[in-house]
Design a protein around this motif. Sequence first.
Motif, short mmCIF file in Angstrom:
data_model
loop_
_atom_site.label_atom_id
_atom_site.label_comp_id
_atom_site.label_asym_id
_atom_site.label_seq_id
_atom_site.Cartn_x
_atom_site.Cartn_y
_atom_site.Cartn_z
N ALA A 81 36.94 48.97 59.94
CA ALA A 81 36.06 47.94 59.38
C ALA A 81 35.14 48.52 58.30
O ALA A 81 34.91 47.90 57.26
CB ALA A 81 35.23 47.30 60.49
N LYS A 82 34.64 49.73 58.56
CA LYS A 82 33.78 50.39 57.57
C LYS A 82 34.56 50.67 56.28
O LYS A 82 34.06 50.45 55.18
CB LYS A 82 33.23 51.70 58.13
CG LYS A 82 32.16 51.52 59.19
CD LYS A 82 31.66 52.86 59.70
CE LYS A 82 30.60 52.69 60.78
NZ LYS A 82 30.13 53.99 61.32
N LEU A 83 35.79 51.17 56.44
CA LEU A 83 36.63 51.46 55.27
C LEU A 83 36.96 50.18 54.51
O LEU A 83 36.87 50.13 53.28
CB LEU A 83 37.92 52.16 55.71
CG LEU A 83 38.94 52.46 54.60
CD1 LEU A 83 38.34 53.40 53.55
CD2 LEU A 83 40.21 53.07 55.18
N THR A 84 37.31 49.13 55.25
CA THR A 84 37.64 47.84 54.62
C THR A 84 36.44 47.29 53.85
O THR A 84 36.58 46.82 52.71
CB THR A 84 38.08 46.82 55.69
OG1 THR A 84 39.19 47.36 56.41
CG2 THR A 84 38.48 45.50 55.05
N LYS A 85 35.28 47.37 54.48
CA LYS A 85 34.06 46.86 53.84
C LYS A 85 33.77 47.62 52.54
O LYS A 85 33.42 47.01 51.51
CB LYS A 85 32.88 47.00 54.81
CG LYS A 85 31.57 46.42 54.29
CD LYS A 85 30.47 46.57 55.33
CE LYS A 85 29.14 46.03 54.82
NZ LYS A 85 28.05 46.19 55.82
N GLN A 86 33.93 48.94 52.61
CA GLN A 86 33.65 49.75 51.42
C GLN A 86 34.67 49.48 50.32
O GLN A 86 34.32 49.36 49.14
CB GLN A 86 33.68 51.24 51.79
CG GLN A 86 33.11 52.17 50.73
CD GLN A 86 31.65 51.89 50.44
OE1 GLN A 86 30.80 52.02 51.29
NE2 GLN A 86 31.37 51.46 49.22
N GLN A 87 35.95 49.36 50.72
CA GLN A 87 37.00 49.10 49.74
C GLN A 87 36.83 47.70 49.13
O GLN A 87 37.06 47.51 47.91
CB GLN A 87 38.38 49.20 50.41
CG GLN A 87 38.83 50.62 50.67
CD GLN A 87 39.30 51.32 49.42
OE1 GLN A 87 38.57 51.45 48.43
NE2 GLN A 87 40.53 51.80 49.44
N LEU A 88 36.42 46.74 49.94
CA LEU A 88 36.19 45.39 49.42
C LEU A 88 35.07 45.39 48.39
O LEU A 88 35.16 44.72 47.35
CB LEU A 88 35.84 44.43 50.57
CG LEU A 88 37.02 43.92 51.40
CD1 LEU A 88 36.51 43.12 52.60
CD2 LEU A 88 37.94 43.06 50.54
N PHE A 89 34.01 46.15 48.69
CA PHE A 89 32.90 46.23 47.73
C PHE A 89 33.39 46.82 46.40
O PHE A 89 33.09 46.30 45.32
CB PHE A 89 31.78 47.09 48.29
CG PHE A 89 30.65 47.31 47.32
CD1 PHE A 89 29.63 46.37 47.20
CD2 PHE A 89 30.60 48.45 46.51
CE1 PHE A 89 28.59 46.56 46.30
CE2 PHE A 89 29.57 48.64 45.61
CZ PHE A 89 28.56 47.70 45.50
N ASN A 90 34.18 47.91 46.50
CA ASN A 90 34.69 48.56 45.29
C ASN A 90 35.59 47.61 44.50
O ASN A 90 35.47 47.49 43.27
CB ASN A 90 35.47 49.83 45.63
CG ASN A 90 34.57 50.92 46.21
OD1 ASN A 90 33.35 50.86 46.07
ND2 ASN A 90 35.16 51.91 46.85
N GLN A 91 36.50 46.93 45.22
CA GLN A 91 37.45 46.05 44.54
C GLN A 91 36.74 44.83 43.95
O GLN A 91 37.09 44.36 42.86
CB GLN A 91 38.55 45.60 45.52
CG GLN A 91 39.44 46.73 46.00
CD GLN A 91 40.09 47.51 44.87
OE1 GLN A 91 40.53 46.93 43.87
NE2 GLN A 91 40.13 48.82 45.00
N LYS A 92 35.74 44.32 44.67
CA LYS A 92 34.98 43.17 44.13
C LYS A 92 34.23 43.58 42.87
O LYS A 92 34.11 42.79 41.91
CB LYS A 92 34.00 42.66 45.18
CG LYS A 92 34.66 41.87 46.30
CD LYS A 92 33.64 41.47 47.36
CE LYS A 92 34.30 40.72 48.50
NZ LYS A 92 33.33 40.37 49.57
N THR A 93 33.69 44.80 42.90
CA THR A 93 32.98 45.29 41.71
C THR A 93 33.94 45.42 40.54
O THR A 93 33.63 45.01 39.41
CB THR A 93 32.32 46.65 42.01
OG1 THR A 93 31.49 46.53 43.16
CG2 THR A 93 31.46 47.10 40.83
N PHE A 94 35.11 45.98 40.81
CA PHE A 94 36.10 46.14 39.74
C PHE A 94 36.66 44.79 39.28
O PHE A 94 37.11 44.67 38.13
CB PHE A 94 37.26 47.03 40.21
CG PHE A 94 36.99 48.50 40.05
CD1 PHE A 94 36.49 49.01 38.86
CD2 PHE A 94 37.25 49.38 41.09
CE1 PHE A 94 36.24 50.37 38.71
CE2 PHE A 94 37.00 50.74 40.96
CZ PHE A 94 36.50 51.23 39.75
#
Length: 588
Positions: free
Chosen positions: A225-238
């Motif tokens: 969940a932590k990895l998914t949350k962090q990846q989602l933040f990165n992808q949303k930013t991009f």
Amino acid sequence: MLKLLKNLNKRDWLLAFFCIMLIVGQVGLELKMPDYMSAITRLVQTEGSQMKDILQNGAYMIGCALGSLILAIFSGYLASTVSSNFSMRTRKKIFEKVENLATQEVKQFSTSSLITRTTNDITQIQMVVAMGVQLMVKAPVTAVWAVLKILNKGWQWSLATGIAVVILLSVIAIISSIVMPRFKIVQKLIDKINGVTRENLTGIRVVRAFNAEDYQENKFENVNAKLTKQQLFNQKTFSVMQPTMNIVMHTLTLAIYFIGACLISSSLMADKLTIFSDMVVFSSYSMQVIMSFLMLAMIFMMLPRAQVSANRINEVLDTDITIKNGTLKSNKTNEIGTVEFKNVSFKYPDADEYLLKNISFKANKGDTVAFIGSTGSGKSTLINLVPRFYDVTEGEVLVDGVNVKEYDTEFLYNKIGYVPQKAVMFNGTVSSNVAYGDNGKGNITEEKIKEAIKVAQATEFVEKMDDTYDAHIAQGGTNVSGGQKQRLAISRAIARDPEIYIFDDSFSALDYKTDSVLRKELKKYTKDATSLIVAQRIGTIMNADKIIVLDEGKVAGMGTHKELLESCEVYKQIALSQLSKEELENDK
């Protein structure tokens, strides 16, 4: 990142150079197409133009497009070759580095982290190298070349294009500054995911036995969940980047045509066709400029994560090897088959207190020296100093009268037959696991394998297996029992015919009968070799030539079984906890 590019050899650099030349040719062909479009535009608007002239320019455009496609295919092939070679060499370099690291250095990195660094981190850099050779060359060449072509077409259009480029660069810089620190967190979370997964798979029997599936799932879910949350933040930013690019591109196109319309409406009739033609050309070139920065944006999206990966790889490659390799490779020593500890003290690098304190003893050729003591007394650590899994903090460890630090490590290891506390089996066959000690040289014959298995009391169960000596052994030996693994591990050491045997509590999984028979056969077979045995059972070591009792890292007693029963209280207590007084008196 640049430091890792040293892993490219001369051939790779030559291929990269040819790739760059092909990319420059590709860009030249792509930027030539708007010129033919401009010519077609003028011909269509000019009275008396010949259709063959229009078709000829159209054919030139198609030729440029096909030529660009062919060059793109070849440049992509060369870039893939370079990146694959880079990945192969870097992976090999990391693997060799880890192989040479001492135990204390390996512990700086978790197993899961080393796996991630060897796989995922290198893949991130490989992608950047593969795309970077193309995009990081193509984008600036295209941008500069296109700008040079449109500079004299109109300052108004140039200003509009410049503003669009500034906006794009600003967006890229802001996004990179936000995301860059978070990629390091992503890679660490991938390490944790690998760690939890590996822990669950290796301990699957325990997990099932304790009905802990839900507990393990929750552990995995927490990290996931932590990895998914962090990846989602990165992808949303991009994700902000793509619509921004589209808005800028379409707005610039509208601006060019609006400016063009204004210029055409205010110009003389004779200049209208030239301005219209320039507007068409400028529109094409401006899109080329924007696309160039779009390509750079793709690289900038990949670079932050690749840079984090490069730093993680360099952490491994730059780790100092504390156990330096010696130079001695000669058997011409004053002694043969001896092991001596001279005032040896040891503490782990990150520890404050000594685990072993002032240990001194000597094992001569043919001797069996045993070590016993309570849990945590330093028995396994002591014998691990012989093959230099750790180096002593104080004192000396001598093999054949020579300090182990002076030996070439490969030469030293070839003197030793090592059986670890936890028997390790490799994916393969019974024979390949027993013959593992010849380092793949094929010196251990089939007869030698069978003899070693016989001495280790493993013949009975091996010959009952399908394919007997060619029977499959799963990774980690999961398809054989603990006692069977220990006997195969002992067979592996025997097959080497070493000068020195090291048994680190290697008989614990054997029943008493098998243990007794194995030790008798082993004693006969290894009568000319030195044996160092760590054990918890009195029965395993009571016939040793010398028994060393350790207590809190110090030698509490040294002698034979009978001598220690009379002189060492620690040994006597251990013996009484396992055997009755009558049995001990009979042993006397």
